[in-house]
Each structure stands twice: as structure tokens, then as C-alpha cells.
Design a protein around this motif. Sequence first.
Motif, mmCIF file in Angstrom:
data_model
loop_
_atom_site.group_PDB
_atom_site.id
_atom_site.type_symbol
_atom_site.label_atom_id
_atom_site.label_comp_id
_atom_site.label_asym_id
_atom_site.label_seq_id
_atom_site.Cartn_x
_atom_site.Cartn_y
_atom_site.Cartn_z
ATOM 1 N N LEU A 160 8.619 -7.361 24.993
ATOM 2 C CA LEU A 160 9.991 -7.854 24.888
ATOM 3 C C LEU A 160 10.905 -7.197 25.914
ATOM 4 N N LEU A 161 10.374 -6.202 26.653
ATOM 5 C CA LEU A 161 11.124 -5.550 27.733
ATOM 6 C C LEU A 161 12.455 -4.994 27.241
ATOM 7 N N THR A 162 12.426 -4.471 26.018
ATOM 8 C CA THR A 162 13.630 -3.980 25.359
ATOM 9 C C THR A 162 13.652 -2.456 25.374
ATOM 10 N N ASP A 163 14.814 -1.894 25.595
ATOM 11 C CA ASP A 163 15.008 -0.451 25.674
ATOM 12 C C ASP A 163 14.437 0.237 24.434
ATOM 13 N N TRP A 164 13.653 1.304 24.650
ATOM 14 C CA TRP A 164 13.039 2.032 23.545
ATOM 15 C C TRP A 164 14.066 2.570 22.558
ATOM 16 N N ARG A 165 15.296 2.807 23.008
ATOM 17 C CA ARG A 165 16.331 3.360 22.133
ATOM 18 C C ARG A 165 16.687 2.406 21.003
ATOM 19 N N ALA A 166 16.549 1.092 21.244
ATOM 20 C CA ALA A 166 16.807 0.123 20.173
ATOM 21 C C ALA A 166 15.739 0.236 19.089
ATOM 22 N N GLY A 167 14.496 0.455 19.485
ATOM 23 C CA GLY A 167 13.424 0.641 18.516
ATOM 24 C C GLY A 167 13.550 1.955 17.780
ATOM 25 N N TYR A 168 13.889 3.000 18.507
ATOM 26 C CA TYR A 168 14.086 4.312 17.887
ATOM 27 C C TYR A 168 15.172 4.244 16.820
ATOM 28 N N ALA A 169 16.268 3.551 17.105
ATOM 29 C CA ALA A 169 17.369 3.437 16.151
ATOM 30 C C ALA A 169 16.923 2.709 14.885
ATOM 31 N N TRP A 170 16.083 1.688 15.037
ATOM 32 C CA TRP A 170 15.599 0.938 13.867
ATOM 33 C C TRP A 170 14.649 1.794 13.035
ATOM 34 N N PHE A 171 13.779 2.518 13.682
ATOM 35 C CA PHE A 171 12.880 3.425 12.956
ATOM 36 C C PHE A 171 13.690 4.505 12.234
ATOM 37 N N ARG A 172 14.710 5.025 12.878
ATOM 38 C CA ARG A 172 15.547 6.051 12.253
ATOM 39 C C ARG A 172 16.217 5.512 10.992
ATOM 40 N N GLU A 173 16.543 4.231 11.002
ATOM 41 C CA GLU A 173 17.179 3.608 9.845
ATOM 42 C C GLU A 173 16.189 3.369 8.712
ATOM 43 N N LYS A 174 14.950 3.015 9.022
ATOM 44 C CA LYS A 174 14.033 2.521 8.003
ATOM 45 C C LYS A 174 12.945 3.501 7.578
#
Length: 469
Positions: free
Chosen positions: A349-363
Motif C-alpha cells: 500500500l506504500l503507506t508510511d509505517w507511522r500510520a501502522g504503528y499508530a494503529w497497533f498502539r491503539e489496538k
Amino acid sequence: MIVHWHRRDLRPGDNRGLARAASTDEPVVPLFVLDPSVLEHASPIRVACLLEALESLRSWYRAHGSDLLVVRGEASTAVPRVATAHDAATVVWNEDYSGLARKRDQAVRTALTDEGIAAESVHDAIHHEPGSITPNQGDHYSVFSYFWKKWRDRDKRPPADEPEASDLAAVSGDPIPSLDEVGFDDPEATPPTVTTAAARERVADFCSGPIYEYAALRDYPAESGTSRLSPHLKWGTIGPRELYAATERAAERAASDGDRESVREFQRQLAWREFYAHVLAFNPNTVTEDFSGYDNEIDWHDDPDALEAWKAGTTGYPIVDAGMRQLRADGWMHNRVRMLVASFLTKDLLTDWRAGYAWFREKLADHDTANDVGGWQWAGSTGTDAQPYFRVFNPMKQGREYDPDAEYIREYVPELADATAEEIHGWHDLEPPERERIAPDYPGPIVDHAERRDRAIALFERARGEASE
């Protein structure tokens, strides 16, 4: 009196800071601070785990004639206030290694000094503190294999003793607030049981047998091949020395060299956690910046719809979707699948890893800053010892290899319950009418993996060239 300030060490045993406080002639006042500046970075599932761990720890203290004082407010105000109220000359705590934690601790140390109260911090959360395992040049390793060679050969301290009832102050605290009272809604997932009793039971079960199959089964999400101890390590309901000692006893009981090697492989994963703690301690900016120095060079895509499909588990790549749905259902995800979904977000998806990190931090119930930042930057090829940018996980191949019968996928993606394993792993190759016939409620792939793989490699090669100019 002497205050022990609990943070991420929510246990009475194998707690070096608490043992240090108990070794003095002063009665120990146990303290925990619900700090709003810390809670603003928290999430419902992690706070739910925290409150349960606090209740369990309080029960232990009460059974030993004391209590856990749980107070609310900024730590730099609350800790000196409690110390002063109990005429404590010293406050002891165990070190944290993130940048935010260190800023908080320095503010507390300064406030205590202003009140004429001594502050003492102890290394407890890891075996070997940052700066103790280093290359010939530099303050920490950036390649895990070198760190591991030294880590495994270093002597490990024995578990610290629990304090005796006579070591503790006869104090009484207010009730621990509820999740709602500290400003959080109920979590989407059911939180795991995070107590010392649960941690010790899991350690005993794991080390009685599954640890000998860990090396063979740990990559297969449909198998019960992992320890599931990560929430306990996150909250400190089990001590690192107590856990390591249990694995050493398991190694002594091993019936074969293969069994001993499997124990060693589990210990290697414990070393990974410490490796990332060392990296974060010396590079606190990696929470928001690439360790590799790619920042502002990688042309990450901004595709909100693709990001939402990834979060929801509707990408049309079955094993990716199973992992993302496991995250929301359980507050946990199998480690092999964590790597896969992270690779998919950053490379497909060529998406910044920080967006994934933020979702993991939430869940994630087991979110750990050092471990998660390290893992995300590894998968996104921007961190220490990172996955080379030209090696892109193929989600179909990963599904076939690590969930060959599609058991894990069917558990979390019920739309595919009636599909065969071959249909599931070949989902991307099926024509739309065939997909409609097999699983009408499950989407087709939102991107073409082969095409996105090529684009990801080109994106990183361009960033490497610009970064070197």
C-alpha cells in the motif's frame, strides 16, 4: 519511610527497584501514579490491562498488611506529595527507556530534589541496561546478530526476592478508578488477563512442553506455538529474570539437543526485545523518525481508503485480513502475521509505517514502544537491521507456507469458511465471477501485489539516491 514508585513493574517479585527499597531499614510505601500526560498516549485496551494489573498488585499488598497507593495527577507533583505526606527520605523506581518516560522521570527527580528528597532509579525491565552491550565503536549495536552473541553469553542476575510483610508500610489507599473514570471507553477487544498469577501460570505451562516445539511452530498462526507472554512483559507482571530462569530450567530438562535449541530460540526472541530497548534508549527520536535517515526522502502514498481497508481487514488478501481482524478481536496478533501485515502496509500500500504503528498502539494490549517501533521500521526497511527494501513479503506465498490449510484465515475471516485452502491462497488469481460464487461477501484484492512490489522497490531506490546526494 521509603517510597517505591511502580510504573511498568506491576509485580511484587523479581522487582529490583522494590527489592532495593525493601533492603533498607525503612518501611516501603508502594505507589502508582495515574498521570494524565502518560494516559493521553494510552488506549482503552491497554488501560483496561493496567487497571486489572493494579487491582491484582493491590490485593497482594493488602494480603501483606500494606496497600498500593494509586493517585491521580502529574507525576512531578504527585510523587513528591506522597513522599512528603509519608515523611519519606527517598523515592525508588525502575528505569524506563523511552524519551517521554525519561523526560517525566527527570521532572520528578528535579521536583524531589527541590523538596530535599533523594531519588534512586534501578535497571529492572531488561537484563543488560543500555550501554552495557556495545560494539568497539559506538554506544549500541544496530545489527541484532552481533548484539545476540554478546547478550546470550552474559551472566544473568537471579530473580529478586519478594519483600516480606515486615518490609512494608501500614498504609491505606483510595479505590482504584474504573476505566470510565479515567476517561476511556470499553475496548473493542476483550483484554487478556494481566496479573502475576496469570503470567506465572502461562510461564509454567509454556516451559512444561510447548517451549520445546517453539522453534518448529512459532511461525504458524493456527498453532499454539508461542508463549503469549507479551502483555505480561509489557506491564511487568512477570520479571525478566524470573522468566529467563524458567527457560534455563526448561533447557536443563530438555530431552534432546533439538529441544535445547528450541529453548535457545525463545531466549533469542527475549534478546530482540532488549536489543530494541537499547536502540530506543540512545535514539528516542525513532518513535517519529526513520533510524536509517530516510525521513522526507520516501514518497509515501496518502490513500485513506486503502489504510481503512487495511485496518478493517478488507484488503482482499486473506492472511493479511485475518491478522488485522485478529488484532481487533483479541487485542493481539501472531508475530509472523505482524511482520506480514506491516510489510503489506508499507510495501503493497506504500503507506508510511507511522500510520501502522499508530494503529497497533491503539489496538494492541501488548504495545511496547521500543518493540513496536523497531518492528515497524524493520518491516518498512527504515530501521536498524531492517528487512532489505528489495525483499517484499508475498502475502499469498506467506499464507501457503505458514497457514497451509487456511485454518487461521477461516477463524478470523468467516466469509471464507466454505472456501478450500487452494481457493483462499489463490484468491488473487481468481476471476471476479469465481470469487462471487465462492465467497460473495469477501472482497477482491485492492491492489496488485506484483505491480506494487515493483513500485515499492523503485520508491526506495529513488529515496536512497536522494538521501545520498
